[in-house]
Design a protein around this motif. Structure first.
Motif, PDB file in Angstrom:
ATOM      1  N   THR A  83     -10.579  13.205  21.336  1.00  0.00           N
ATOM      2  CA  THR A  83      -9.599  13.264  22.199  1.00  0.00           C
ATOM      3  C   THR A  83      -9.702  14.731  22.179  1.00  0.00           C
ATOM      4  O   THR A  83     -10.071  15.958  21.692  1.00  0.00           O
ATOM      5  N   SER A  84      -8.254  15.121  22.814  1.00  0.00           N
ATOM      6  CA  SER A  84      -7.754  16.426  22.539  1.00  0.00           C
ATOM      7  C   SER A  84      -6.435  16.250  22.325  1.00  0.00           C
ATOM      8  O   SER A  84      -5.180  14.951  22.970  1.00  0.00           O
ATOM      9  N   LEU A  85      -5.571  17.206  21.573  1.00  0.00           N
ATOM     10  CA  LEU A  85      -4.014  17.896  21.805  1.00  0.00           C
ATOM     11  C   LEU A  85      -3.572  19.076  21.615  1.00  0.00           C
ATOM     12  O   LEU A  85      -3.953  19.638  21.242  1.00  0.00           O
ATOM     13  N   LEU A  86      -3.090  18.732  22.594  1.00  0.00           N
ATOM     14  CA  LEU A  86      -2.090  20.211  22.675  1.00  0.00           C
ATOM     15  C   LEU A  86      -0.872  20.940  21.659  1.00  0.00           C
ATOM     16  O   LEU A  86      -0.055  19.869  21.706  1.00  0.00           O
ATOM     17  N   LEU A  87      -1.095  21.434  21.710  1.00  0.00           N
ATOM     18  CA  LEU A  87      -0.214  22.135  19.404  1.00  0.00           C
ATOM     19  C   LEU A  87       0.586  22.320  20.591  1.00  0.00           C
ATOM     20  O   LEU A  87       0.760  23.588  21.684  1.00  0.00           O
ATOM     21  N   ARG A  88       2.641  22.243  19.619  1.00  0.00           N
ATOM     22  CA  ARG A  88       3.087  23.110  20.459  1.00  0.00           C
ATOM     23  C   ARG A  88       2.508  25.216  20.164  1.00  0.00           C
ATOM     24  O   ARG A  88       3.521  25.231  20.678  1.00  0.00           O
ATOM     25  N   ASN A  89       1.815  25.564  20.044  1.00  0.00           N
ATOM     26  CA  ASN A  89       1.666  26.519  19.950  1.00  0.00           C
ATOM     27  C   ASN A  89       0.462  27.743  20.898  1.00  0.00           C
ATOM     28  O   ASN A  89       0.465  28.442  20.889  1.00  0.00           O
ATOM     29  N   GLY A  90       0.371  26.497  21.625  1.00  0.00           N
ATOM     30  CA  GLY A  90      -0.334  27.129  22.588  1.00  0.00           C
ATOM     31  C   GLY A  90      -1.776  26.605  22.619  1.00  0.00           C
ATOM     32  O   GLY A  90      -2.528  26.692  23.247  1.00  0.00           O
ATOM     33  N   SER A  91      -2.012  25.997  21.805  1.00  0.00           N
ATOM     34  CA  SER A  91      -3.539  25.713  21.321  1.00  0.00           C
ATOM     35  C   SER A  91      -4.196  24.638  21.538  1.00  0.00           C
ATOM     36  O   SER A  91      -3.429  23.996  21.309  1.00  0.00           O
ATOM     37  N   LEU A  92      -4.880  24.494  21.090  1.00  0.00           N
ATOM     38  CA  LEU A  92      -6.141  22.430  21.752  1.00  0.00           C
ATOM     39  C   LEU A  92      -6.865  22.017  20.320  1.00  0.00           C
ATOM     40  O   LEU A  92      -7.432  22.904  19.727  1.00  0.00           O
ATOM     41  N   CYS A  93      -5.868  21.031  19.686  1.00  0.00           N
ATOM     42  CA  CYS A  93      -7.082  20.626  19.140  1.00  0.00           C
ATOM     43  C   CYS A  93      -8.037  19.509  19.733  1.00  0.00           C
ATOM     44  O   CYS A  93      -7.273  19.030  19.753  1.00  0.00           O
ATOM     45  N   LEU A  94      -8.979  20.101  18.782  1.00  0.00           N
ATOM     46  CA  LEU A  94     -10.070  18.464  19.723  1.00  0.00           C
ATOM     47  C   LEU A  94     -11.033  17.765  18.789  1.00  0.00           C
ATOM     48  O   LEU A  94     -11.434  18.568  17.238  1.00  0.00           O
ATOM     49  N   THR A  95     -10.515  15.832  18.268  1.00  0.00           N
ATOM     50  CA  THR A  95     -11.536  16.156  17.239  1.00  0.00           C
ATOM     51  C   THR A  95     -13.004  15.411  17.934  1.00  0.00           C
ATOM     52  O   THR A  95     -12.857  15.093  19.155  1.00  0.00           O
ATOM     53  N   THR A  96     -13.511  15.176  17.099  1.00  0.00           N
ATOM     54  CA  THR A  96     -14.943  15.002  17.410  1.00  0.00           C
ATOM     55  C   THR A  96     -15.730  13.200  16.747  1.00  0.00           C
ATOM     56  O   THR A  96     -14.803  12.950  15.572  1.00  0.00           O
ATOM     57  N   LEU A  97     -16.340  13.067  16.532  1.00  0.00           N
ATOM     58  CA  LEU A  97     -17.371  11.766  16.512  1.00  0.00           C
ATOM     59  C   LEU A  97     -18.097  12.189  14.305  1.00  0.00           C
ATOM     60  O   LEU A  97     -18.511  11.009  14.389  1.00  0.00           O
ATOM     61  N   SER A  98     -18.167  13.007  14.544  1.00  0.00           N
ATOM     62  CA  SER A  98     -18.957  13.196  13.382  1.00  0.00           C
ATOM     63  C   SER A  98     -18.740  14.640  12.685  1.00  0.00           C
ATOM     64  O   SER A  98     -19.374  15.023  11.669  1.00  0.00           O
ATOM     65  N   GLY A  99     -18.090  15.209  13.431  1.00  0.00           N
ATOM     66  CA  GLY A  99     -17.693  16.970  12.780  1.00  0.00           C
ATOM     67  C   GLY A  99     -16.584  16.972  12.816  1.00  0.00           C
ATOM     68  O   GLY A  99     -16.025  18.846  12.460  1.00  0.00           O
ATOM     69  N   GLY A 100     -15.615  16.298  12.289  1.00  0.00           N
ATOM     70  CA  GLY A 100     -13.893  16.746  12.112  1.00  0.00           C
ATOM     71  C   GLY A 100     -12.995  16.203  13.615  1.00  0.00           C
ATOM     72  O   GLY A 100     -13.468  16.383  13.898  1.00  0.00           O
ATOM     73  N   ALA A 101     -12.555  17.961  13.336  1.00  0.00           N
ATOM     74  CA  ALA A 101     -11.450  18.290  14.285  1.00  0.00           C
ATOM     75  C   ALA A 101     -11.537  19.728  14.326  1.00  0.00           C
ATOM     76  O   ALA A 101     -11.976  20.515  13.465  1.00  0.00           O
ATOM     77  N   VAL A 102     -12.044  20.952  15.948  1.00  0.00           N
ATOM     78  CA  VAL A 102     -11.075  22.019  15.940  1.00  0.00           C
ATOM     79  C   VAL A 102     -10.308  22.419  16.922  1.00  0.00           C
ATOM     80  O   VAL A 102      -9.841  21.256  17.579  1.00  0.00           O
TER      81      VAL A 102
END
Length: 217
Positions: free
Chosen positions: A81-100
């Motif tokens: 999944t993904s989430l647009l953060l308030r500072n304009g960056s993007l948080c991406l979750t993964t199935l085996s490597g945490g989030a980036v």
């Protein structure tokens, strides 16, 4: 811009106009994609994440790749999944490597996985609270990450001394093999780890003698 988009597997992106669905121009590029997340990105594009895929941009007519420094990591650990953060960056979750966390220019800003303190590296969802912290949802529970913290954890092992020499951190942990180590960064994740140095095994305290020589006692 006032347009509501939806997605159907086997069809791709569609727009909703009253009670009618219309195929979006170029939206069939996503017909085999699942779990799409779409966010405004700039004046002419939306950014799109898809399950087990890389990021793309959509301008209302065509789809183009959005290369990032985390592409190899996302391929290996499978975007979820993904989430647009308030500072304009993007948080991406993964199935085996945490989030980036990816910057607006595609730069890898942070990697959040089990080694960084999450309960698990299988991350299923993310949410940003009013204080700017990011909550990561996983099978075992939820972790709250202060992504703006000025503190970084470089080692969870007991250390006796640390010194910075020519931009690199060195740590001493006493006697035994690997008692002196330097900090190296994984080129894929940017996360630090300790690499033991060859040489005398005891390492207790560092003394910087001058700008060209590093002593150990």
């Amino acid at each position: 811009r006032g347009v509501v988009y939806t997605d159907q597997q086997g069809i791709g992106l569609q727009t909703i106009d009253g009670d009618a669905l219309h195929n979006a121009p170029g939206g069939d590029a996503y017909r085999e994609s699942g779990k799409l997340f779409l966010y405004p990105w700039d004046d002419t594009h939306m950014i799109v994440s898809e399950r087990e895929g890389l990021l793309t941009l959509y301008d209302g007519h065509k789809v183009t790749p959005f290369p990032t420094q985390a592409d190899a990591y996302l391929k290996l650990h499978k975007t979820y999944t993904s989430l647009l953060l308030r500072n304009g960056s993007l948080c991406l979750t993964t199935l085996s490597g945490g989030a980036v966390i990816i910057g607006h220019d595609g730069q890898l800003l942070q990697t959040l996985d089990k080694a960084a303190g999450l309960l698990d590296s299988d991350t299923l969802t993310a949410y940003q609270d009013r204080d700017g912290a990011v909550w990561i949802g996983m099978g075992p529970g939820v972790s709250r990450v202060d992504i703006n913290s000025p503190i970084s954890i470089y080692s969870r092992e007991g250390l006796l001394d640390v010194i910075r020499y020519k931009g690199t951190l060195y740590a001493a942990s006493g006697g035994g093999p690997g008692a002196v180590a330097r900090t190296v960064f994984d080129p894929l994740t940017g996360l630090p780890s300790d690499k033991p140095l060859h040489g005398p095994s005891p390492g207790w305290q560092f003394t910087l003698l001058d700008s060209t020589f590093e002593g150990q006692k």
